[in-house]
Design a protein around this motif. Sequence first.
Motif, PDB file in Angstrom:
ATOM      1  N   ASN A   8       1.203  -1.126  -0.093  1.00 18.39           N
ATOM      2  CA  ASN A   8      -0.439   0.677   0.103  1.00 18.39           C
ATOM      3  C   ASN A   8       0.989   1.346   0.365  1.00 18.39           C
ATOM      4  N   ASP A   9       1.903   0.428   0.454  1.00 16.15           N
ATOM      5  CA  ASP A   9       3.083   1.839   0.175  1.00 16.15           C
ATOM      6  C   ASP A   9       3.017   2.742  -1.160  1.00 16.15           C
ATOM      7  N   LEU A  10       2.921   1.252  -1.581  1.00 13.40           N
ATOM      8  CA  LEU A  10       3.094   1.695  -3.500  1.00 13.40           C
ATOM      9  C   LEU A  10       2.123   2.308  -4.023  1.00 13.40           C
ATOM     10  N   LEU A  11       0.850   1.950  -3.276  1.00 12.55           N
ATOM     11  CA  LEU A  11      -0.802   1.669  -4.451  1.00 12.55           C
ATOM     12  C   LEU A  11      -1.195   3.212  -4.084  1.00 12.55           C
ATOM     13  N   ASN A  12      -0.874   3.237  -2.618  1.00 11.08           N
ATOM     14  CA  ASN A  12      -1.385   4.830  -1.981  1.00 11.08           C
ATOM     15  C   ASN A  12      -0.006   5.607  -1.034  1.00 11.08           C
ATOM     16  N   PRO A  13       0.494   6.237  -2.244  1.00 12.72           N
ATOM     17  CA  PRO A  13       1.538   6.945  -1.432  1.00 12.72           C
ATOM     18  C   PRO A  13       1.309   7.670  -0.708  1.00 12.72           C
ATOM     19  N   SER A  14       2.202   8.557  -0.117  1.00 16.82           N
ATOM     20  CA  SER A  14       2.284   9.346   1.274  1.00 16.82           C
ATOM     21  C   SER A  14       2.210  10.556   0.259  1.00 16.82           C
ATOM     22  N   ASP A  15       1.451  11.908  -0.064  1.00 16.93           N
ATOM     23  CA  ASP A  15       2.034  13.452  -0.633  1.00 16.93           C
ATOM     24  C   ASP A  15       3.067  13.284  -1.153  1.00 16.93           C
TER      25      ASP A  15
ATOM     26  N   ARG B  14       1.174  -9.937 -14.574  1.00 15.01           N
ATOM     27  CA  ARG B  14       1.671 -10.570 -13.593  1.00 15.01           C
ATOM     28  C   ARG B  14       1.789 -10.113 -12.991  1.00 15.01           C
ATOM     29  N   TRP B  15       2.543  -9.297 -12.483  1.00 19.64           N
ATOM     30  CA  TRP B  15       3.776  -8.520 -11.897  1.00 19.64           C
ATOM     31  C   TRP B  15       2.532  -7.302 -11.346  1.00 19.64           C
ATOM     32  N   LEU B  16       2.051  -6.092 -12.165  1.00 20.99           N
ATOM     33  CA  LEU B  16       0.733  -5.222 -11.958  1.00 20.99           C
ATOM     34  C   LEU B  16      -0.288  -5.406 -10.757  1.00 20.99           C
ATOM     35  N   MET B  17      -0.656  -6.655 -11.263  1.00 23.15           N
ATOM     36  CA  MET B  17      -2.190  -6.792 -11.071  1.00 23.15           C
ATOM     37  C   MET B  17      -1.304  -7.547  -9.437  1.00 23.15           C
ATOM     38  N   ALA B  18      -0.070  -8.260  -9.133  1.00 23.02           N
ATOM     39  CA  ALA B  18      -0.342  -9.099  -8.327  1.00 23.02           C
ATOM     40  C   ALA B  18       0.176  -7.864  -6.562  1.00 23.02           C
TER      41      ALA B  18
ATOM     42  N   SER C  78     -10.752 -15.268  -9.473  1.00 22.55           N
ATOM     43  CA  SER C  78     -12.180 -14.726  -9.430  1.00 22.55           C
ATOM     44  C   SER C  78     -11.980 -13.082  -9.748  1.00 22.55           C
ATOM     45  N   GLN C  79     -13.163 -13.642 -10.592  1.00 18.49           N
ATOM     46  CA  GLN C  79     -13.228 -12.456 -11.744  1.00 18.49           C
ATOM     47  C   GLN C  79     -14.108 -10.805 -10.519  1.00 18.49           C
ATOM     48  N   ALA C  80     -14.177 -10.804  -9.561  1.00 21.59           N
ATOM     49  CA  ALA C  80     -14.878  -9.556  -8.709  1.00 21.59           C
ATOM     50  C   ALA C  80     -13.298  -9.372  -8.251  1.00 21.59           C
ATOM     51  N   LYS C  81     -12.689 -10.272  -7.941  1.00 19.35           N
ATOM     52  CA  LYS C  81     -10.961  -9.855  -7.418  1.00 19.35           C
ATOM     53  C   LYS C  81     -10.418  -9.016  -8.155  1.00 19.35           C
ATOM     54  N   ILE C  82     -10.937 -10.216  -9.080  1.00 20.43           N
ATOM     55  CA  ILE C  82      -9.795  -9.119 -10.539  1.00 20.43           C
ATOM     56  C   ILE C  82     -10.152  -7.791 -10.851  1.00 20.43           C
ATOM     57  N   ASP C  83     -11.786  -7.451 -10.634  1.00 22.03           N
ATOM     58  CA  ASP C  83     -12.295  -6.199 -11.153  1.00 22.03           C
ATOM     59  C   ASP C  83     -11.712  -4.966 -10.069  1.00 22.03           C
ATOM     60  N   GLU C  84     -11.871  -5.657  -8.784  1.00 21.85           N
ATOM     61  CA  GLU C  84     -11.307  -4.940  -7.606  1.00 21.85           C
ATOM     62  C   GLU C  84     -10.496  -4.229  -7.456  1.00 21.85           C
ATOM     63  N   VAL C  85      -9.792  -5.441  -8.298  1.00 25.24           N
ATOM     64  CA  VAL C  85      -7.741  -4.576  -8.153  1.00 25.24           C
ATOM     65  C   VAL C  85      -7.399  -3.629  -9.515  1.00 25.24           C
ATOM     66  N   LYS C  86      -8.366  -3.963  -9.702  1.00 22.26           N
ATOM     67  CA  LYS C  86      -8.111  -3.336 -11.117  1.00 22.26           C
ATOM     68  C   LYS C  86      -8.299  -1.985 -10.961  1.00 22.26           C
ATOM     69  N   ALA C  87      -9.976  -1.900 -10.287  1.00 26.50           N
ATOM     70  CA  ALA C  87     -10.480  -0.788  -9.565  1.00 26.50           C
ATOM     71  C   ALA C  87      -9.173   0.327  -8.721  1.00 26.50           C
ATOM     72  N   GLN C  88      -8.640  -0.700  -8.263  1.00 22.78           N
ATOM     73  CA  GLN C  88      -7.418  -0.045  -7.575  1.00 22.78           C
ATOM     74  C   GLN C  88      -6.220   1.039  -8.046  1.00 22.78           C
ATOM     75  N   LEU C  89      -6.050  -0.672  -9.001  1.00 25.22           N
ATOM     76  CA  LEU C  89      -4.051   0.255  -9.842  1.00 25.22           C
ATOM     77  C   LEU C  89      -5.049   1.795 -10.575  1.00 25.22           C
ATOM     78  N   ILE C  90      -6.207   1.826 -11.358  1.00 17.92           N
ATOM     79  CA  ILE C  90      -6.700   2.647 -12.075  1.00 17.92           C
ATOM     80  C   ILE C  90      -6.302   3.899 -11.654  1.00 17.92           C
TER      81      ILE C  90
ATOM     82  N   ILE D  22      -6.487  -0.125 -16.770  1.00 18.27           N
ATOM     83  CA  ILE D  22      -5.188   0.077 -16.140  1.00 18.27           C
ATOM     84  C   ILE D  22      -4.146   0.998 -16.852  1.00 18.27           C
ATOM     85  N   THR D  23      -3.734   0.472 -17.686  1.00 17.98           N
ATOM     86  CA  THR D  23      -2.238   1.492 -18.707  1.00 17.98           C
ATOM     87  C   THR D  23      -3.043   2.718 -19.425  1.00 17.98           C
TER      88      THR D  23
END
Length: 361
Positions: free
Chosen positions: A162-169, A182-186, A200-212, A357-358
């Motif tokens: 999460n330090d990567l996905l939600n970086p500090s200001d 594989r590594w972006l989704m991982a 799981s498609q639901a988890k793939i979609d959840e992670v996709k939303a976060q990465l966007i 995502i990209t």
Amino acid sequence: MKSFLTTASTAALAVALGLGAGGIGTFGPGAGAAMAAEKIVISNWDGYMPKDLPEKFKAETGIEVEVALHATNEEIMGKVVAGKGKGYDVLFVSSPFAEVLNKLGLSAPIDHAKVPNFANLYPEAASLEYDPGNSFSAPYAWGTTGLCYRSDLVEGTPSSWNDLLNPSDGLKGKVTMLATDRWLMAAGMLARGYSVNETSQAKIDEVKAQLIETKKDLLAYDDTTFYSKLVSGEASLVHAWDGWCNYGIAENDKIRYVIPEEGTDLWVDTMVITAASENKDAAHKFINYILSADNGKWVAENILYKVPNKAAMEALDSGLLASFPNLDMAPADMMKQEQLRDLGSAQKAYTKAVTEITASN
């Protein structure tokens, strides 16, 4: 995912990945030449073995080696699936792709009696989930994926995905991520406590939303020059393979590598003999040569990746291990990380998610 696909569904996966026939051609480089005894064609990543290795191998065995290069696993898989492996004898591919080749019947069994240098490997190298006993692949290099950062530019030690996905200001606009499927989704899966092999498609979609959402805070997606961005100070924190982080450490001793508390993947790059090879004895001799202690030592010293070759790792200078601490990670500790596996039909969902995502704004 631990279950195996049927041949039909694996073939469907190959088509979904764009690995079917069409515009690639039936035969690989040197197809005619590869038919001759005492010559083999291998495909490897550029710079992933000693440049003089083919010459030395020929001097020792009399067998000529033609080297074809591929930039990605997907590139060589496209050629091999389209041509059913014809024109190639030995392929260097990452473990999920070796697993697919085996399921498609495109890899040959490895005769361990013809590869005595398997004895050089750590016991853990024979316990890899995708190929227990190394029946169709020989491990060449292995490692982990984590956070590579400038200790003088990042406050404290990053400890979570999460330090990567939600970086500090202070880190926004100073972070890069790997764009490979594989590594972006991982990274997103691990941040949520999910498996790196989640289907799981639901988890793939959840992670996709976060990465966007994460993309808004990124400096770039970068699979090749992220370490140089750290060296220059353009980036402060990057998503990195351990060996590539070492390239940065070699130029700036303020660069560090850490595996997040949620854990990471264990990736393995392997050697596979094609089922279509008409030079299987020579291919076995090549793999045996690669698994010598000297060649394994060269890989660790020059590519700065760990190798599953115990004899090679034990021959490394202690100063090298002190300079690049992740090289000294024990195999038992590596095996605690989750091994990358073939995703089966879910690979299509990963590819679609990463494309979205990209391409997002």
